[in-house]
Design a protein around this motif. Structure first.
Motif, mmCIF file in Angstrom:
data_model
loop_
_atom_site.group_PDB
_atom_site.id
_atom_site.type_symbol
_atom_site.label_atom_id
_atom_site.label_comp_id
_atom_site.label_asym_id
_atom_site.label_seq_id
_atom_site.Cartn_x
_atom_site.Cartn_y
_atom_site.Cartn_z
ATOM 1 N N HIS A 127 109.906 -86.041 39.039
ATOM 2 C CA HIS A 127 108.668 -86.640 38.604
ATOM 3 C C HIS A 127 108.246 -87.818 39.219
ATOM 4 O O HIS A 127 107.604 -88.756 38.918
ATOM 5 N N ALA A 171 106.554 -89.079 41.951
ATOM 6 C CA ALA A 171 105.172 -89.489 42.098
ATOM 7 C C ALA A 171 104.634 -89.744 40.904
ATOM 8 O O ALA A 171 103.683 -90.711 40.799
ATOM 9 N N ARG A 172 104.316 -88.666 40.156
ATOM 10 C CA ARG A 172 103.612 -88.603 38.948
ATOM 11 C C ARG A 172 104.082 -89.561 37.907
ATOM 12 O O ARG A 172 103.269 -90.438 37.314
ATOM 13 N N ASP A 202 109.643 -85.352 43.966
ATOM 14 C CA ASP A 202 108.141 -85.225 43.497
ATOM 15 C C ASP A 202 107.868 -84.093 42.643
ATOM 16 O O ASP A 202 108.901 -83.085 42.978
ATOM 17 N N GLY A 253 105.909 -81.484 47.674
ATOM 18 C CA GLY A 253 106.097 -82.979 47.530
ATOM 19 C C GLY A 253 107.521 -83.516 48.571
ATOM 20 O O GLY A 253 107.618 -82.919 49.589
#
Length: 75
Positions: free
Chosen positions: A4, A6-7, A30, A48
Motif C-alpha cells: 500500500h 501509494a495509498r 502500490d 501500480g
C-alpha cells in the motif's frame, strides 16, 4: 516487503528501515500490484509500481521505482 505504498504512504517507513540498517534492502508495492520473483529476477505486473529501496552509502538510501513490465534483480 511493504504494501500500500501509494495509498497509505508506507514507502517512507521502508526508507527509514533501510536507512537505519534494520533491513539490507526492501520493496514497497502500490495497490493492485504484483511482484513475480523467479530465481534472482523480479518483474512488476498490475496497475501500480514497485519501489526498491537500497542503501546508498553516505548518501542515505537509493529509491528506484519500476512500472508494469519492468524488472530488476533481487538480493
Amino acid at each position: 516487503m511493504d504494501v500500500h505504498a501509494a495509498r497509505w504512504g508506507t514507502l517512507a517507513r521502508l526508507i527509514a528501515t533501510v536507512g537505519q540498517g534494520s533491513a539490507p534492502y526492501g520493496v514497497a508495492l502500490d495497490e493492485n500490484t504484483l511482484l513475480e520473483v523467479v530465481g534472482a529476477q523480479a518483474r512488476v505486473a498490475g496497475l501500480g509500481r514497485a519501489h526498491v529501496v537500497r542503501p546508498g552509502g553516505d548518501a542515505g538510501v537509493l529509491v528506484r521505482s519500476f512500472g508494469p513490465g519492468e524488472g530488476f534483480a533481487v538480493g
